[in-house]
Design a protein around this motif. Structure first.
Motif, mmCIF file in Angstrom:
data_model
loop_
_atom_site.group_PDB
_atom_site.id
_atom_site.type_symbol
_atom_site.label_atom_id
_atom_site.label_comp_id
_atom_site.label_asym_id
_atom_site.label_seq_id
_atom_site.Cartn_x
_atom_site.Cartn_y
_atom_site.Cartn_z
ATOM 1 N N ILE A 31 0.819 -1.306 -0.052
ATOM 2 C CA ILE A 31 0.044 0.166 0.042
ATOM 3 C C ILE A 31 0.947 1.238 -0.035
ATOM 4 O O ILE A 31 1.377 1.542 0.985
ATOM 5 C CB ILE A 31 -0.952 0.053 1.273
ATOM 6 C CG1 ILE A 31 -1.763 -1.253 1.350
ATOM 7 C CG2 ILE A 31 -1.768 1.297 1.324
ATOM 8 C CD1 ILE A 31 -2.641 -1.257 2.473
ATOM 9 N N GLY A 32 1.060 1.911 -1.232
ATOM 10 C CA GLY A 32 1.984 2.831 -1.320
ATOM 11 C C GLY A 32 3.320 2.336 -1.133
ATOM 12 O O GLY A 32 3.620 1.386 -1.742
ATOM 13 N N ASP A 33 4.230 2.785 -0.201
ATOM 14 C CA ASP A 33 5.569 2.222 0.115
ATOM 15 C C ASP A 33 5.433 1.298 1.313
ATOM 16 O O ASP A 33 6.479 0.934 1.837
ATOM 17 C CB ASP A 33 6.429 3.404 0.270
ATOM 18 C CG ASP A 33 6.238 4.518 1.331
ATOM 19 O OD1 ASP A 33 4.860 4.259 1.731
ATOM 20 O OD2 ASP A 33 7.085 5.037 1.717
ATOM 21 N N ASP A 36 5.156 -6.468 5.666
ATOM 22 C CA ASP A 36 5.377 -6.421 6.912
ATOM 23 C C ASP A 36 4.774 -5.259 7.789
ATOM 24 O O ASP A 36 4.157 -5.422 8.988
ATOM 25 C CB ASP A 36 6.829 -6.724 7.464
ATOM 26 C CG ASP A 36 7.599 -8.088 6.973
ATOM 27 O OD1 ASP A 36 6.685 -8.974 6.921
ATOM 28 O OD2 ASP A 36 8.595 -7.932 6.252
ATOM 29 N N GLY A 37 4.979 -4.276 7.150
ATOM 30 C CA GLY A 37 4.312 -2.874 7.602
ATOM 31 C C GLY A 37 2.723 -3.153 8.042
ATOM 32 O O GLY A 37 2.237 -2.823 8.949
ATOM 33 N N ILE A 38 1.911 -3.648 6.767
ATOM 34 C CA ILE A 38 0.507 -3.969 6.765
ATOM 35 C C ILE A 38 0.226 -4.633 8.094
ATOM 36 O O ILE A 38 -0.813 -4.514 8.591
ATOM 37 C CB ILE A 38 0.036 -4.292 5.465
ATOM 38 C CG1 ILE A 38 0.312 -3.506 4.432
ATOM 39 C CG2 ILE A 38 -1.293 -4.833 5.758
ATOM 40 C CD1 ILE A 38 0.017 -4.034 2.931
ATOM 41 N N LEU A 39 1.166 -5.695 8.205
ATOM 42 C CA LEU A 39 0.720 -6.579 9.354
ATOM 43 C C LEU A 39 0.745 -5.799 10.771
ATOM 44 O O LEU A 39 -0.032 -6.200 11.713
ATOM 45 C CB LEU A 39 1.853 -7.939 9.632
ATOM 46 C CG LEU A 39 1.741 -8.950 10.452
ATOM 47 C CD1 LEU A 39 0.589 -9.659 10.338
ATOM 48 C CD2 LEU A 39 3.105 -9.678 10.673
ATOM 49 N N MET A 40 1.662 -4.966 10.925
ATOM 50 C CA MET A 40 1.768 -4.227 12.124
ATOM 51 C C MET A 40 0.398 -3.394 12.227
ATOM 52 O O MET A 40 -0.238 -3.167 13.575
ATOM 53 C CB MET A 40 2.846 -2.870 12.150
ATOM 54 C CG MET A 40 4.001 -3.740 12.493
ATOM 55 S SD MET A 40 5.388 -2.457 12.731
ATOM 56 C CE MET A 40 4.996 -1.620 14.308
ATOM 57 N N PRO A 100 -4.012 0.123 6.450
ATOM 58 C CA PRO A 100 -3.333 1.556 6.691
ATOM 59 C C PRO A 100 -4.004 2.610 5.725
ATOM 60 O O PRO A 100 -4.885 2.220 5.142
ATOM 61 C CB PRO A 100 -2.124 1.417 5.903
ATOM 62 C CG PRO A 100 -1.638 -0.197 5.925
ATOM 63 C CD PRO A 100 -2.910 -0.753 6.162
ATOM 64 N N MET A 101 -4.277 3.696 6.520
ATOM 65 C CA MET A 101 -5.020 4.922 5.988
ATOM 66 C C MET A 101 -4.529 5.319 4.575
ATOM 67 O O MET A 101 -5.583 5.748 3.916
ATOM 68 C CB MET A 101 -5.363 6.125 7.048
ATOM 69 C CG MET A 101 -3.988 6.576 7.178
ATOM 70 S SD MET A 101 -4.385 8.237 8.300
ATOM 71 C CE MET A 101 -2.696 8.956 8.232
ATOM 72 N N PRO A 102 -3.334 5.055 4.170
ATOM 73 C CA PRO A 102 -3.172 5.340 2.824
ATOM 74 C C PRO A 102 -3.821 4.520 1.575
ATOM 75 O O PRO A 102 -3.928 4.980 0.393
ATOM 76 C CB PRO A 102 -1.758 5.135 2.221
ATOM 77 C CG PRO A 102 -1.074 5.170 3.882
ATOM 78 C CD PRO A 102 -2.168 4.689 4.713
#
Length: 270
Positions: free
Chosen positions: A61-63, A67-71, A202-204
């Motif tokens: 999602i964007g950059d 792993d970030g989405i998992l957070m 994530p909001m993006p």
């Protein structure tokens, strides 16, 4: 010890008593307690499908990496557990208090009425699967992204989780407070639940307009997004300040609405 310190201590002791009483009551019906956890685990598995799809498709999602989405999903899961355990049972009871007149009896208690009706019941079973799964997801994502596990980052994450908890309280109690004026607020509550479920990514993923509304007007997006964003280095000073101010401003607004609702309340007996 000052007056306000004694007041805080008294309310903490009362809340601990609430928790103890709820634990005793739930242990009297242990089968229901276990079944409640089992149902929540089943519901949790359906939410974990998001994680499977994210990694299977290598979704970005964007950059923001998988792993970030998992957070973000983990934070959403933690907050779902906290909401279900601390607030949900209380909020759905408030309209019933108003309709049946039970609120009349609670008003004579020598403590804050809002405190009594919104924090009296704690579900100690339902949050367990969500908290375990959420903390696990956040930990995996945190480690995979190579975010430093230091005191500063941990404190930042916990601070915005606390802010998210305050915002959750402020937003999700609104349909219940409106029951003082309207007979049925189930439709509005359903809208709020739908918005809550839309907050698991994530909001993006949303347009700039929706992001502004979800951060500055009806700050649902703050709940899931700000804690992980703070440790991922994705927040500027303006957002960090707003993340600290939003829960306080929302709580003040809810408190004013509550006082107005009580002022205009007439008992079931007329």
């Amino acid at each position: 010890m000052g007056g306000w310190q004694r007041t805080i201590k008294s309310y903490l002791l009362i809340y601990l008593r609430f928790m103890k009483n709820c634990f005793i009551a739930q242990m009297e019906y242990r089968t229901n307690f276990v079944l409640g956890i089992a149902v929540e685990i089943a519901y949790l598995f359906s939410k974990l499908l998001y994680v499977v799809v994210v990694y299977e498709t290598d979704l970005h999602i964007g950059d923001i990496t998988p792993d970030g989405i998992l957070m973000f999903v983990g934070t959403y899961t933690i907050m779902t557990g906290l909401y279900a355990g601390l607030f949900f049972t209380n909020f759905v009871r408030i309209p019933e208090y108003v309709r049946t007149g039970e609120l009349d009896l609670l008003m004579v208690k020598p403590i804050s009425l809002q405190f009594m009706v919104s924090l009296r019941y704690i579900d100690l079973g339902m949050p367990i699967p969500n908290l375990i799964a959420g903390i696990t997801m956040v930990s995996i994502g945190w480690n995979s992204m190579g975010i430093d596990l230091n005191v500063n980052n941990i404190c930042l994450f916990l601070f915005y989780l606390l802010a998210a908890l305050m915002i959750t309280y402020g937003l999700m109690i609104i349909p219940s407070i409106l029951s003082f004026w309207f007979i049925n607020t189930g439709g509005l509550a359903g809208i709020f639940y739908a918005i809550w479920d839309a907050n698991n990514m994530p909001m993006p993923i949303y347009s700039k307009l929706i992001q502004r509304i979800g951060v500055y007007v009806l700050p649902f997006l703050v709940i899931t997004n700000f804690a992980p964003m703070s440790v991922m280095g994705r927040m500027d000073g303006r957002l960090m300040l707003w993340g600290a101010c939003a829960p306080v401003l929302l709580f003040i607004a809810v408190r004013l609405i509550w006082k107005k609702a009580i002022k205009n309340y007439s008992s079931a007996s007329g």
